[in-house]
Structures are given as C-alpha cells and as structure tokens.
Scaffold this motif. Structure first.
Motif, PDB file in Angstrom:
ATOM      1  N   SER A  30    -104.228  61.167  -9.869  1.00 29.15           N
ATOM      2  CA  SER A  30    -104.013  59.736 -10.127  1.00 29.15           C
ATOM      3  C   SER A  30    -103.514  59.501 -11.555  1.00 29.15           C
ATOM      4  N   LEU A  31    -103.550  60.530 -12.367  1.00 24.38           N
ATOM      5  CA  LEU A  31    -102.984  60.411 -13.720  1.00 24.38           C
ATOM      6  C   LEU A  31    -101.540  60.867 -13.657  1.00 24.38           C
ATOM      7  N   TYR A  32    -100.637  60.051 -14.178  1.00 20.96           N
ATOM      8  CA  TYR A  32     -99.232  60.448 -14.099  1.00 20.96           C
ATOM      9  C   TYR A  32     -98.631  60.611 -15.482  1.00 20.96           C
ATOM     10  N   LEU A  33     -97.539  61.357 -15.527  1.00 24.22           N
ATOM     11  CA  LEU A  33     -96.832  61.593 -16.790  1.00 24.22           C
ATOM     12  C   LEU A  33     -95.687  60.608 -16.929  1.00 24.22           C
ATOM     13  N   SER A  34     -95.438  60.152 -18.131  1.00 25.59           N
ATOM     14  CA  SER A  34     -94.318  59.247 -18.377  1.00 25.59           C
ATOM     15  C   SER A  34     -93.005  60.030 -18.449  1.00 25.59           C
ATOM     16  N   TYR A  35     -91.939  59.369 -18.063  1.00 22.23           N
ATOM     17  CA  TYR A  35     -90.541  59.810 -18.218  1.00 22.23           C
ATOM     18  C   TYR A  35     -90.121  60.899 -17.209  1.00 22.23           C
ATOM     19  N   ASP A  36     -88.838  60.807 -16.839  1.00 20.92           N
ATOM     20  CA  ASP A  36     -88.237  61.830 -15.979  1.00 20.92           C
ATOM     21  C   ASP A  36     -88.391  63.207 -16.608  1.00 20.92           C
ATOM     22  N   GLN A  37     -88.173  63.217 -17.930  1.00 20.16           N
ATOM     23  CA  GLN A  37     -88.386  64.463 -18.699  1.00 20.16           C
ATOM     24  C   GLN A  37     -89.675  64.259 -19.474  1.00 20.16           C
ATOM     25  N   PRO A  38     -90.822  64.666 -18.928  1.00 18.52           N
ATOM     26  CA  PRO A  38     -92.080  64.392 -19.647  1.00 18.52           C
ATOM     27  C   PRO A  38     -92.051  64.991 -21.056  1.00 18.52           C
ATOM     28  N   VAL A  39     -92.771  64.342 -21.980  1.00 19.76           N
ATOM     29  CA  VAL A  39     -92.794  64.865 -23.346  1.00 19.76           C
ATOM     30  C   VAL A  39     -93.977  65.821 -23.507  1.00 19.76           C
ATOM     31  N   HIS A  40     -93.708  66.945 -24.133  1.00 19.34           N
ATOM     32  CA  HIS A  40     -94.697  68.019 -24.357  1.00 19.34           C
ATOM     33  C   HIS A  40     -94.926  68.035 -25.862  1.00 19.34           C
ATOM     34  N   LEU A  41     -96.063  67.500 -26.286  1.00 19.28           N
ATOM     35  CA  LEU A  41     -96.229  67.174 -27.711  1.00 19.28           C
ATOM     36  C   LEU A  41     -97.084  68.185 -28.462  1.00 19.28           C
ATOM     37  N   SER A  42     -96.838  68.266 -29.749  1.00 20.67           N
ATOM     38  CA  SER A  42     -97.731  69.068 -30.588  1.00 20.67           C
ATOM     39  C   SER A  42     -98.421  68.219 -31.641  1.00 20.67           C
ATOM     40  N   LEU A  68    -100.361  73.874 -15.137  1.00 19.92           N
ATOM     41  CA  LEU A  68    -101.804  73.851 -15.435  1.00 19.92           C
ATOM     42  C   LEU A  68    -102.342  72.436 -15.291  1.00 19.92           C
ATOM     43  N   ARG A  69    -101.557  71.502 -15.770  1.00 22.87           N
ATOM     44  CA  ARG A  69    -101.972  70.103 -15.663  1.00 22.87           C
ATOM     45  C   ARG A  69    -102.119  69.707 -14.193  1.00 22.87           C
ATOM     46  N   LYS A  70    -101.147  70.077 -13.401  1.00 22.50           N
ATOM     47  CA  LYS A  70    -101.189  69.731 -11.970  1.00 22.50           C
ATOM     48  C   LYS A  70    -102.439  70.284 -11.306  1.00 22.50           C
ATOM     49  N   ARG A  71    -102.801  71.506 -11.714  1.00 16.33           N
ATOM     50  CA  ARG A  71    -103.977  72.134 -11.126  1.00 16.33           C
ATOM     51  C   ARG A  71    -105.263  71.469 -11.581  1.00 16.33           C
ATOM     52  N   ARG A  72    -105.314  71.036 -12.838  1.00 21.93           N
ATOM     53  CA  ARG A  72    -106.601  70.660 -13.405  1.00 21.93           C
ATOM     54  C   ARG A  72    -106.816  69.177 -13.701  1.00 21.93           C
ATOM     55  N   LEU A  73    -105.728  68.401 -13.813  1.00 16.46           N
ATOM     56  CA  LEU A  73    -105.926  66.969 -14.068  1.00 16.46           C
ATOM     57  C   LEU A  73    -105.761  66.204 -12.764  1.00 16.46           C
ATOM     58  N   ALA A  74    -106.576  65.168 -12.611  1.00 15.74           N
ATOM     59  CA  ALA A  74    -106.569  64.412 -11.366  1.00 15.74           C
ATOM     60  C   ALA A  74    -105.175  63.847 -11.093  1.00 15.74           C
TER      61      ALA A  74
END
Ligand code: PMP
Length: 772
Positions: A379-391, A371-377
């Motif tokens: 040029s914004l990147y996620l940190s870490y090889d294993q991105p953190v999915h936070l609550s 969903l993020r890939k579809r909707r966020l630009a």
C-alpha cells in the motif's frame, strides 16, 4: 644513552644531532627550575593566593597544583625558550572558547593581581587556571562511551575555538602534526627495526596527506587531546569533566584535532573501532566532509610516527623527564603496526559508515526496488515514473545514489532545509542527554510549549504533544466528541486529515468503500473554494451536511479545515470563510478545528498560520509536518477552557510525544525560522514563483494560486499534470500533484528556497510544458 624499557634509540647514533628545519629550542632548554616553595611564593605574589604547591607532570614547562583556602589551581611556569607569547595565546584561546561555549569543561584562567592573563616571573611567563578535579581516564581499553564523549567534547571545542587566532599559533613547532615531514631527520634516532615503518608513514604523509591538508581551511586547535589532558567524573567515568593543557595550541585543519584525539583513544584496541567511535561522535556535532574523514587513518598513523620520533629524540638528547616523554611509545608503536596491516580505504570507509556517510557502495537501483517490494507493504507507493534513489539531503537539495542533485520543490517536512545543522545538533545533543516522556518535568519541553503558545492568538494556549498530524487530528476529534457528546465531523469534499481509522473517515481524498462512516459529511471543495462568494455559501453547505448527518442519526461534533486546502487543490483561505464557520460552530454547539499541518510555521508567509488570514479563532489548532524538520512531532493546541473540560472527562498519554528531543528539534526550528527570516522569505519567494509561472504564459495553465510558498498550478487534467511532474523529475526538480482529479501541480519547497532556486524550478517547468 638508552632507556631501559624502550628500543627506540639506535645506540650508534647516541649524542649526534641531525640538522633540522624545525626549532627545538624549547625542547633543548631545560624546564624552568622552580621548586614547590617558589611556586607557592609566585602564586601569592602574582595572584594573591596563598597555598601549597605540588609538582604536576609536564613536557617543557613546570606545572604545580596549588591548594589554597579559596580552592585548587594549576600554576604553569613557562619555558623561557618558548614563543614569547605562547602562554598569552593559550589564555586568550581558553577565554575565547568559554565565551563561545560556556559549558565546555575547560579550566578558566585567573588574572594576576594587576589584571593580566599572563604573569611574569624572572623571565618566565606564568599562567594560573582553576584546577578541575576528576579522574584520569585509562590509557588503554577505554570504554566506547568515553571515546564518544571525547569525540563530542573535541567537536564542541573545535566549534568554540573557531574564529580565534593569535601569532603564537603559527610558530614552527615540532608537535604541529601537519609538519611531520620536517621531523624526518629524527629517523636516525629510531631503532632500525622500527625505522622503515616510520619512514614510510612520513613519505606517504608528505606525498598524499600534506597536499590534501593544504586544501582544508585552518583554525585554532588544541592539538594534544590525550588521557593526560582529560579528567572524567569519578562517579561517571564515561563523562569528561575537564580538558586542559593548551601547550600545543596551533593552527591547522580541524580534522587534525579529532585525529590526534583518536590516536590516543586507539591504544590497546581495534584502532578502526576506536577511530569510528571518536570520529562519529565528533561528526554528529561538527559534520566532517568525506575528504576529511578519509585523512583520519593517515593522521592517526602520523601522530604515532611523530610521537615515536619525538620520544627517540628526547631519549637521545637528555636524561631529564624521560618517563614522561616516553610513556606512550610502546602503545604508539602497537597502534602503528596494527594500522599497517589494514587497507587504508577500508578503514576510511568503515569510519564513514559509522558517521552515517555513504560508503559509496549503494545498492543498485534494481536491487533496492526489489528489496523494497519484498519488505515494504504494497500500500506504500513510490513517486515518479523514475523513482528517486536517495542518499543525502542539504538545504533544498537532495542527492541521489549516483551523486546527482535534485532540487526538492515538494517536501515541506524539511521546513528549514534538509539536515539543517542547528536542528540536527539540537536533537542529537538532546538524544545524548535525556529522552523521556511528559510524565516528567523537563524544562525544554515546557519552554517549547510556552513558546508555541506565544505564537498563537488567545485563547489558544494549552498544548498536547503528539507524533503525527494524523494523531493530532485524531485527538482533536476525540476532544470534540468528548465535549459535545456528538460524533459528526464535517470536512471539505476532497480533504485529507490523516491515516488513523478516525482520521481516514475525515479524509475523503483517500476514502475507500469501507471508510465511509455515518458520522462523516462534507461541504464543497474546489467548487466552493473557487467561488468568490464562498463565505456566504458556507453556512448553507454546512446546514446541508448537518442534515445529512441527522438523516443518519448523527449530530456535528466538529468542522475541520486544512487552512491551505492542499488536497482540494490548494487555495488561499477565502475571505470571511473562517468567520462564517466560526459562527456556524457557535450556533450549533460544535467545534471548529484548523488543521495547520500543512500551512503552519510560516509556510503561508508572515502571518505564520493559515487561519490567521481571518480574525476568527478556531477552538483547536492541529500542527505537524514541518514542526520538527523531520523529527516526528506534532501538537494539538486549544483554550484553557476546552483543555480543562476534556481533562475532567478523559485523559491522554502518548509515549513518544513531547519528548525532550522533540522539544529540542522544535525549538531549533523556531529559532531558524526566526533567525533566517523564513516566513518573510516564503512570502517573497512564493510571490516571485507565482509571478514567474504566470509569465511563462503557457496555454496549459488554467490558474496559479496558493498562499506563501505553497503554490498550485492548475492544469486541464490528471494526465498532463502527471506527465509534467515526471518531466520535472527527469530535469532534476521534484514536485507533486494534488486536487480532486490530480490535475493541480503542487510546488512546496523547504522555506530556505531562494530566488535562484525558483529560477531553476520555473526553467524546468517551462521545458516540461514544452516537452512533458
Ligand atoms: N492534515 C493534513 C492537512 C495533512 O496534509 C496531513 C498529511 N499530509 C495530515 C493531516 C496527516 O499528517 P501525518 O501524515 O503526519 O499523520
């Protein structure tokens, strides 16, 4: 005996009294026989107040509204069969609550002429309080805004009553909701058609709710916040101006207070929506645990059952005051039957969702990424090889969607810790009261600016509020251009100062080919800052930059330094560097700007600001990131002279900047930094962190440095730094990397980080060096 409107009494049982463990003495004993004339006499004799008395409804006591020349009052004449200290406990609770939260809408207690909070008349305890004028809210179809105000007022009352205790609160009292199972014998009074559902509620309560309640800490609770005990402002019927009748004051878990209030707010409405509105407003001010919220639907049902049982008993045992005792019965029954039809887990999860708590049904990681890939630009990147999915986040901890804790050793925006309750409360409270801009006069805003100015040395004393560090540096640049008439801006070689078009040109760290502008020039970065003679070298570097600008037809308007040199690789400000820059700026007629977006507000230790390492004072200081603990706010601070000169040539307005909410958040941040000693903590804990990392003796570590709790670990190259950052993330510790080649580990936790947290960070670092 039957009541004409009700089908609550099983006729066959009229007159029989089941055996009970609960003491009903105060219910069986008639209400005090005091008439209006006697009430007026009592008020005069005991309180020296001469007035007329009018009866006021009540269950066990006898109350009168007293109208006197000195104002209006409420006289309560206690039931002789009540706990001997009941009224004393109530008066003490009111005093306690008002001492804690003076603006709570409670009726203060008037002492007798002999100075007692409780008077005595013919064996009856007396209480006189102020009368709060207002309108009784409706029983049904309460507006959502009023429900939210109920939740908010109840939360503030819970906070105000915390710490209060009194023997009368622990009496065995039928209206104590936690003791619902003791009322089971009263089932015999309830009509057969309704008995099964009420019995089910009691059984469930005994088996499931009582054990959970037993694990929750107790406190003083009002125990009966319903439309009879509230008045609202006639001109603003969604605002509570009075909350009274502490007659059911008892000891119990705070969630009971909000659940009881929710029960009465659910009448004639979708009870789930009503509960969600009350509980979420409560939760905003007084955060509840998930486990407490899960009890709310059961507690609401329990209150309905309790009310049905008590009314049934009343009708069966007396013909007095029946109207009062049975007024809510049909509404309680209706709510109970509505709740019966809904799955309790679904109800709890809807309330939790309204509170912003996880419903426990996160998107899957893959789904969230997609969903993020579809909707966020992109040029914004996620940190870490294993991105953190936070609550959620709390203090130095972040909780991921699987409920695992991650130690946040990277983020400096949650300066005083993630979700610090003091900041959350301040900002949320202000959001409820007023949100405007700087075109209006608001005390909190000017007071915050004054407080900020007080933290900076003279002549830095005049503030513009903005919304981000980028906007702050953009405005600083506008000021410099306006005052000098030049466009040149000089930064360090790998600086970062923002993401607007202008600040990108002063951010070589992020330069792309199109961002090179003729007005931007640089001095040395890490090479200069590592040089012991950096201060002596600086003027010639600045001259070189000026010559480059001149070759492109530009002249310097300002030099700007990040006072912790974060993107250049994190450095303690070299001794004398700012003084040298100050002199050069004065000699060339340009301005010196200290970018404190990273270093400010105690991050560097007790000197509080990065630039304060040097006696030279910059012309402009820019602030951001930690300022609102996540509430977006930033500022530009300068001298009166510069501010006036800019105002004579230009103007500035930014819609969201300087809102009262930002001021409230910013004030709370300053309060917490001071009260929790966080600047000194940053210094002490930061020193310990650097020492412990050096003590690891890892051959990979080239240097450990950085001011306060802004720590750099220089490694040989980008590849090892990246591997280490990812290795730390796998071990549950979040850090980042920086520096001209990305070769420097950046460790920058919230300032509430303690020695124990440092040990966790260092242990993870040790393991990551060995097995990146
Ligand atoms: N100045 C410095 C030194 C920064 O580090 C940053 C952000 N990393 C900024 C300015 C820009 O702040 P913001 O992202 O809030 O616009």
């Amino acid at each position: 005996m039957t009541h004409p409107n009700l089908l609550i009494l099983d006729d066959n049982l009229a007159g029989t009294v089941p055996s009970l463990s609960m003491d009903f003495g105060v219910f069986d004993n008639p209400r005090p026989r005091v008439d209006e004339a006697t009430a007026a006499t009592i008020t005069l004799d005991h309180y020296g107040i001469s007035g007329t008395a009018k009866p006021y409804p009540g269950e066990r006591d006898r109350s009168f509204k007293i109208t006197a020349r000195s104002g209006e009052f409420m006289l309560k004449v206690g039931n002789i069969a009540d706990h001997p200290k009941a009224l004393e406990g109530q008066a003490a609770a009111i005093e306690w609550a008002l001492a804690n939260v003076p603006d709570l809408p409670l009726a203060s207690v008037i002492s007798t002429t002999s100075g007692n909070l409780v008077g005595r008349h013919a064996g009856h305890a007396l209480q006189l309080t102020r009368f709060i004028d207002g309108t009784r809210p409706p029983d049904t179809k309460t507006p959502p805004a009023l429900r939210r105000d109920v939740g908010a007022v109840v939360a503030r009352l819970s906070q105000a009553l915390r710490g209060f205790d009194h023997p009368a609160l622990h009496r065995a009292f039928p209206w104590t909701l936690g003791r619902l199972p003791d009322l089971a014998p009263l089932l015999e009074y309830v009509v057969k058609e309704r008995r099964r559902l009420v019995a089910d509620v009691i059984r469930h309560f005994e088996q499931r709710v009582v054990p959970a309640l037993d694990r929750l800490p107790g406190q003083a609770i009002h125990g009966d916040i319903n439309p009879d005990n509230i008045v609202v402002d006639p001109a603003d019927p969604e605002r509570i101006v009075g909350l009274f009748d502490f007659g059911d004051l008892s000891w119990g878990p705070r969630v009971i207070e909000v659940a009881i209030a929710s029960a009465y707010q659910s009448f004639g409405a979708d009870p789930v929506a009503a509960m969600s509105q009350v509980v979420s407003a409560f939760h905003l001010i007084e955060p509840l645990q998930s486990g407490e919220i899960e009890l709310v639907p059961d507690l609401v049902a329990a209150r309905c059952a309790q009310s049905l049982l008590m009314s049934a008993r009343h009708v069966a045992t007396t013909s007095e005051n029946v109207e009062y005792a049975t007024g809510d019965v049909e509404l309680m029954w209706e709510t109970l039957t509505r709740l019966e039809g809904i799955d309790a887990h679904e109800v709890a999860s809807r309330i939790k969702a309204a509170c912003g708590l996880s419903r426990g049904d996160h998107r899957s990681f893959e789904d969230a990424v997609a969903l993020r890939k579809r909707r966020l630009a992109p040029s914004l990147y996620l940190s870490y090889d294993q991105p953190v999915h936070l609550s959620t986040g709390k203090g130095v901890w972040l909780i991921d969607s699987d409920g695992r804790r991650l130690l946040d050793a990277y983020n400096n925006v949650p300066h005083v810790g993630h979700s610090h309750p003091q900041v959350v409360l301040a900002a949320a409270g202000q959001l409820r009261r007023l949100v405007t801009n700087t075109r209006y006069l608001v005390d909190g805003v000017v007071e915050y600016a004054d407080r900020l100015a007080g933290l900076l040395p003279d002549p830095l004393s005049v503030v513009w509020f903005v919304n981000s560090g980028s906007e702050a540096n953009d405005l600083a640049y506008r000021i410099a251009r306006t005052l000098t008439g030049n466009r040149g801006v000089i930064t360090t070689a790998n600086a970062y100062h923002g993401s607007t078009a202008a600040t990108t040109t002063m951010s070589p760290e992020e330069h792309s080919a199109v961002d090179h502008e003729p007005w931007a020039a640089q001095v040395g970065g890490s090479d200069l800052l590592k040089d012991r003679a950096a201060a002596e070298r600086l003027p010639s570097e600045l001259d070189k930059a000026r010559n480059q600008l001149a070759a492109r037809g530009e002249k310097p308007a300002m030099t700007i330094f990040d006072t912790v040199f974060s993107s250049d690789g994190i450095f303690e400000i070299p001794s004398g560097l700012l003084s040298a820059a100050r002199k050069w700026a004065d000699d060339t007629g340009s301005l010196l700007v200290a970018d404190e977006v990273q270093g400010g507000f105690g991050r560097v230790g007790t000197r509080f600001w990065g630039f304060a390492a040097d006696p030279a004072i910059p012309d402009i200081v820019t602030l951001g990131k930690p300022m609102g603990n996540g509430y977006p706010m930033a500022a530009v601070v300068t001298s009166r002279e510069i501010a006036d000169a800019f105002a004579s040539k230009s103007h500035f307005f930014s819609t969201f900047a300087g809102s009262p909410v930002a001021a409230a958040a910013g004030t709370a941040v300053l309060d917490v930094v001071r009260s929790e000693g966080l600047a000194a903590n940053a210094e002490a804990v930061g020193t310990y962190l650097k020492k412990e990392i050096r003590a690891l003796g890892s051959p990979a570590v080239i240097d450990v440095r950085g001011p306060g709790l802004f720590v750099a670990v220089e490694l040989p190259d980008f590849a090892l730094a990246t591997k280490t950052v990812n290795g730390m993330r796998r071990r549950g510790v979040l850090i980042g990397s920086t520096g001209p080649k990305g070769e420097v580990l950046k460790i920058r936790p919230p300032l509430v980080c303690n020695y124990h947290h440092i040990d966790i960070i260092v242990e993870a670092l040790h393991e990551s060096f060995q097995d990146p």
